[in-house]
Design a protein around this motif. Sequence first.
Motif, PDB file in Angstrom:
ATOM      1  N   ILE A   1       5.602   9.567   0.724  1.00 37.95           N
ATOM      2  CA  ILE A   1       5.341  10.292  -0.923  1.00 37.95           C
ATOM      3  C   ILE A   1       4.607  10.822  -1.369  1.00 37.95           C
ATOM      4  N   ARG A   2       4.088  11.024   0.089  1.00 37.95           N
ATOM      5  CA  ARG A   2       2.380  12.555   0.115  1.00 37.95           C
ATOM      6  C   ARG A   2       3.343  13.776  -0.148  1.00 37.95           C
TER       7      ARG A   2
ATOM      8  N   LEU B   1      -3.675  12.655  -2.210  1.00 37.65           N
ATOM      9  CA  LEU B   1      -2.794  12.630  -2.090  1.00 37.65           C
ATOM     10  C   LEU B   1      -3.309  11.671  -0.426  1.00 37.65           C
TER      11      LEU B   1
ATOM     12  N   SER C   1       2.451   0.923  -7.594  1.00 38.58           N
ATOM     13  CA  SER C   1       1.976   1.272  -6.380  1.00 38.58           C
ATOM     14  C   SER C   1       0.907   2.241  -6.100  1.00 38.58           C
ATOM     15  N   GLY C   2       0.584   3.037  -5.213  1.00 40.12           N
ATOM     16  CA  GLY C   2      -0.367   4.040  -5.092  1.00 40.12           C
ATOM     17  C   GLY C   2      -0.504   5.287  -5.232  1.00 40.12           C
ATOM     18  N   GLY C   3       1.247   5.580  -5.119  1.00 38.28           N
ATOM     19  CA  GLY C   3       1.723   6.708  -5.429  1.00 38.28           C
ATOM     20  C   GLY C   3       1.723   6.596  -6.929  1.00 38.28           C
TER      21      GLY C   3
ATOM     22  N   LEU D   1       5.197  13.505  -3.725  1.00 38.30           N
ATOM     23  CA  LEU D   1       4.431  13.695  -5.150  1.00 38.30           C
ATOM     24  C   LEU D   1       3.510  15.183  -4.687  1.00 38.30           C
TER      25      LEU D   1
ATOM     26  N   LEU E   1      -1.903   7.836   0.032  1.00 37.84           N
ATOM     27  CA  LEU E   1      -0.581   7.385   1.208  1.00 37.84           C
ATOM     28  C   LEU E   1       0.206   8.103   1.856  1.00 37.84           C
ATOM     29  N   ASP E   2       1.356   7.370   1.994  1.00 35.14           N
ATOM     30  CA  ASP E   2       1.636   7.366   3.529  1.00 35.14           C
ATOM     31  C   ASP E   2       2.407   8.399   3.359  1.00 35.14           C
TER      32      ASP E   2
ATOM     33  N   GLN F   1      -1.474   7.265  -8.429  1.00 34.25           N
ATOM     34  CA  GLN F   1      -2.050   8.899  -8.939  1.00 34.25           C
ATOM     35  C   GLN F   1      -1.192   9.726  -9.923  1.00 34.25           C
TER      36      GLN F   1
ATOM     37  N   TYR G   1      -8.023   5.815  -6.004  1.00 37.95           N
ATOM     38  CA  TYR G   1      -7.536   5.794  -7.188  1.00 37.95           C
ATOM     39  C   TYR G   1      -8.610   5.597  -7.998  1.00 37.95           C
TER      40      TYR G   1
END
Length: 352
Positions: A168-169, A161, A135-137, A172, A164-165, A140, A84
């Motif tokens: 979510i990958r 991606l 969150s990470g998602g 996304l 990310l877990d 991004q 990120y």
Amino acid sequence: MTFLTLTNIQKSFGAVKVVHDFNMSINKGEFVSFLGPSGCGKTTILRMVAGFEDPTGGTIVIDDKDQSRLKSNQRNIGMVFQAYALFPNMNVFDNVAFGLKVAGKPKDEIHARVMEMLKLIHLEHLADRYPYQMSGGQQQRVALARALAPKPQVLLLDEPLSALDAKIRVSLREEIRQIQRQLGITTIFVTHDQEEALSISDRVVVMNAGRADQIGTPFEIYNRPATRFVASFVGTLNLIEAKVVDPQSRTVAIGDLSVALKEEIKLPAGSTVQLAMRPEAGSIIDGAKGDTTLVGQVLSSHFLGSVIRTRIDVAGNTVSFDMFNDPSITPPAIGDTVSLKIDSADLLILQA
Ligand SMILES: Nc1ncnc2c1ncn2[C@@H]1O[C@H](COP(=O)(O)OP(=O)(O)OP(=O)(O)O)[C@@H](O)[C@H]1O
Ligand SMILES: [Mg+2]
């Protein structure tokens, strides 16, 4: 229509050549993935396209304009990185506005564009948040909006991606693809995840040690791998050792079993060849179709819901195959002797 052309791109760091004569033409609006193992040169090529790194040789042309010697700030490229890379001290709005401010756009135009971008990524309601509050998602998605805000000619995504877990990958990547289609923006997406590359790309470049081993649609890459490396890197692959019996009749022996291949054999009788077979190529159900039968002992069998994944020993080779679940079949048990029906066209000779 070709939009981005890389011609004989090379890159050396000191005496080490990490990109060798890379050639590729990408069409306007196309979504291309660079797929390859760590260290094969994916990021280095992206950085050259973005102007962060000078090629040691070759040219980069975007929309008929040679950009090879332009600095990164003279190019119009949007980039999203693996980690990120949002500015931590700026809220979402200011992060997305950054490139527009640098370009000296008027305030109301910046506001309209930022809100348009936030709407695109469905985060209008988080304009005031700071990166650490997301969150990470979400971060991004903001990074994507920030890259897209100045209307770049080309979008470069370097493993966006990977931090990310899994769940979510998947969602996304679909979202990125949908936004990319909507905007019609020419995009290069870097990943070392083959399923990711196959699922969202118009074309995939399989890279191996600074070279493109194969460039093709996901279908071509998977079904007609050009090299042994591509065959084993993309998808699960069985390798079956065989001996050439008669090149003329295209006959090989797998253990005691003689098999007539569809493919031409360019090696003399007695040579050892590796045959590649995808796990979905065979079936052991009664009456399954196929011109060839491999007989072996079941080593393991896993019921995964929609598929049953079974490994059998065929003349010393461990062959995995997947079949769709069907309530009417009896799943194979360990130690069973089974007949795996395949089509000989599904056995490919792997070129070393
Ligand atoms: N600035 C540099 N100086 C020296 N060597 C470098 C430099 N940048 C990259 N390399 C080397 O170039 C090769 C390709 O690196 P690159 O970052 O392009 O790989 P990659 O395919 O993106 O890998 P990953 O999947 O791990 O991100 C590696 O061997 C790397 O060590
Ligand atoms: Mg990289």
